[in-house]
Design a protein around this motif. Structure first.
Motif, PDB file in Angstrom:
ATOM      1  N   UNK A   1       0.634  -1.168  -0.002  1.00 35.07           N
ATOM      2  CA  UNK A   1      -0.118   0.092   0.101  1.00 35.07           C
ATOM      3  C   UNK A   1       1.176   1.266  -0.420  1.00 35.07           C
ATOM      4  N   UNK A   2       2.196   1.924   0.614  1.00 33.67           N
ATOM      5  CA  UNK A   2       2.754   2.412   1.178  1.00 33.67           C
ATOM      6  C   UNK A   2       3.262   2.902  -0.791  1.00 33.67           C
ATOM      7  N   UNK A   3       3.978   1.705  -1.518  1.00 35.95           N
ATOM      8  CA  UNK A   3       4.672   1.393  -2.596  1.00 35.95           C
ATOM      9  C   UNK A   3       3.132   2.250  -3.449  1.00 35.95           C
ATOM     10  N   UNK A   4       2.389   1.971  -3.572  1.00 39.68           N
ATOM     11  CA  UNK A   4       0.893   2.692  -4.521  1.00 39.68           C
ATOM     12  C   UNK A   4       1.365   3.843  -3.985  1.00 39.68           C
ATOM     13  N   UNK A   5       0.693   4.301  -2.895  1.00 41.08           N
ATOM     14  CA  UNK A   5       0.935   5.676  -2.028  1.00 41.08           C
ATOM     15  C   UNK A   5       1.575   6.597  -2.525  1.00 41.08           C
ATOM     16  N   UNK A   6       2.727   5.839  -3.059  1.00 40.47           N
ATOM     17  CA  UNK A   6       3.955   6.478  -3.244  1.00 40.47           C
ATOM     18  C   UNK A   6       4.446   7.027  -4.918  1.00 40.47           C
ATOM     19  N   UNK A   7       4.021   6.052  -5.635  1.00 37.90           N
ATOM     20  CA  UNK A   7       3.592   6.047  -6.865  1.00 37.90           C
ATOM     21  C   UNK A   7       2.501   7.066  -7.264  1.00 37.90           C
ATOM     22  N   UNK A   8       1.417   7.055  -6.838  1.00 40.36           N
ATOM     23  CA  UNK A   8       0.530   8.112  -6.962  1.00 40.36           C
ATOM     24  C   UNK A   8       0.744   9.247  -7.008  1.00 40.36           C
ATOM     25  N   UNK A   9       1.518   9.503  -5.780  1.00 36.99           N
ATOM     26  CA  UNK A   9       2.785  10.727  -4.864  1.00 36.99           C
ATOM     27  C   UNK A   9       3.235  11.588  -6.113  1.00 36.99           C
TER      28      UNK A   9
ATOM     29  N   UNK B   1       2.074  12.513  -9.878  1.00 35.31           N
ATOM     30  CA  UNK B   1       0.899  13.833  -9.087  1.00 35.31           C
ATOM     31  C   UNK B   1       1.664  15.074  -8.921  1.00 35.31           C
ATOM     32  N   UNK B   2       2.800  14.999  -8.744  1.00 38.41           N
ATOM     33  CA  UNK B   2       4.167  15.742  -8.063  1.00 38.41           C
ATOM     34  C   UNK B   2       4.610  16.079  -9.798  1.00 38.41           C
ATOM     35  N   UNK B   3       4.793  15.302 -10.598  1.00 41.46           N
ATOM     36  CA  UNK B   3       6.192  15.814 -11.870  1.00 41.46           C
ATOM     37  C   UNK B   3       4.737  15.581 -12.705  1.00 41.46           C
ATOM     38  N   UNK B   4       3.716  14.888 -12.644  1.00 43.82           N
ATOM     39  CA  UNK B   4       2.495  15.764 -13.890  1.00 43.82           C
ATOM     40  C   UNK B   4       2.317  17.114 -14.007  1.00 43.82           C
ATOM     41  N   UNK B   5       1.766  17.568 -12.262  1.00 45.77           N
ATOM     42  CA  UNK B   5       2.056  19.402 -11.907  1.00 45.77           C
ATOM     43  C   UNK B   5       3.248  20.086 -12.460  1.00 45.77           C
TER      44      UNK B   5
ATOM     45  N   UNK C   1       5.351   8.849 -16.361  1.00 48.59           N
ATOM     46  CA  UNK C   1       5.510   9.170 -14.803  1.00 48.59           C
ATOM     47  C   UNK C   1       5.990   7.488 -14.694  1.00 48.59           C
ATOM     48  N   UNK C   2       6.523   7.223 -14.669  1.00 46.64           N
ATOM     49  CA  UNK C   2       7.269   5.421 -14.710  1.00 46.64           C
ATOM     50  C   UNK C   2       7.927   5.306 -13.036  1.00 46.64           C
ATOM     51  N   UNK C   3       7.468   4.648 -12.619  1.00 44.71           N
ATOM     52  CA  UNK C   3       7.973   3.956 -10.937  1.00 44.71           C
ATOM     53  C   UNK C   3       7.797   3.009 -10.593  1.00 44.71           C
ATOM     54  N   UNK C   4       9.291   2.411 -10.711  1.00 42.16           N
ATOM     55  CA  UNK C   4       9.840   0.817 -10.449  1.00 42.16           C
ATOM     56  C   UNK C   4      10.527   0.777  -8.489  1.00 42.16           C
ATOM     57  N   UNK C   5      10.105  -0.568  -8.201  1.00 40.21           N
ATOM     58  CA  UNK C   5      10.444  -0.538  -7.227  1.00 40.21           C
ATOM     59  C   UNK C   5      11.724  -1.631  -6.971  1.00 40.21           C
TER      60      UNK C   5
END
Length: 220
Positions: free
Chosen positions: A193-201, A204-208, A214-218
């Protein structure tokens, strides 16, 4: 000789003095409890609490680079029993039922992200970020929501509490509650859940900021 024996027989024996002292103490305690229940005399036998704690001292300050992305609240009922070999529970042994409530945070350590973990295309419309997997923080037990339901102690344990610096200590059940909460947090999917929330954050930040992709991997 006859007079001496008669005088000695009239002397109270040691056990009689001891029994009399015990009766006197019990009578005083009973009188005190009875008076404390009377209207207007309760304050005479009441207790007064004073906080004489000194000021808290700052030991250290650390800059944090963690993104607290999720938090879970847990509750566990701890049933801790300690028995003595060859002795019945009524003589030696303890059993405590304790409700432990606490929380565990899941975070992503952004301080571990290096320059090679962030890739941006030339026209600054696409970005790829590689982050470490989310981790769990230490469980924090909530003292306002944690309490002992019942305590059973043998005779020797109750006598030991009279001479203990920490009578009825709950350190053992509190540590056990923290351990069970930590185990429950590992099985709860909190890090996912934390990784999904971090990805969303981050998306959203980079889209703004003008990034369309934007692609986020772990990973390690």
């Amino acid at each position: 000789m006859t007079t001496t024996r008669a005088h000695a027989s009239r002397r109270p024996r040691g056990w009689a003095w001891a029994a009399g002292a015990v009766v006197l103490v019990l009578a005083l305690l009973a009188a005190g409890l009875g008076l404390s229940a009377l209207p207007g005399l309760r304050d005479v036998f009441g207790t007064e609490t004073r906080d004489r704690t000194g000021p808290a001292l700052l030991e250290s300050i650390q800059d944090l680079s963690r993104y607290e992305a999720a938090s879970g609240t847990f509750q566990v009922v701890v049933d801790l029993e300690k028995d003595a070999r060859f002795l019945p529970d009524a003589v030696r042994g303890t059993r405590t039922l304790y409700v432990g409530a606490g929380s565990v945070d899941a975070y992503v350590d952004l301080g571990k992200v290096g320059a090679d973990d962030v890739q941006v295309d030339e026209d600054r419309t696409s970005a790829t970020l590689h982050l470490p997997h989310a981790a769990l923080g230490k469980p924090a037990l909530d003292p306002d929501r944690s309490y002992a339901v019942s305590k059973q102690r043998g005779l020797l344990d109750r006598l030991g509490d009279l001479f203990s610096d920490n009578p009825n200590g709950e350190q053992a059940v509190q540590q056990l509650a923290v351990r069970h909460i930590a185990d429950a947090a590992k099985e709860s999917g909190l890090t996912a859940r934390a990784e999904r929330n971090t990805t969303d954050m981050l998306q959203g930040l980079l889209h703004s900021l003008g990034f369309s992709r934007v692609r986020v991997t772990y990973g390690p």
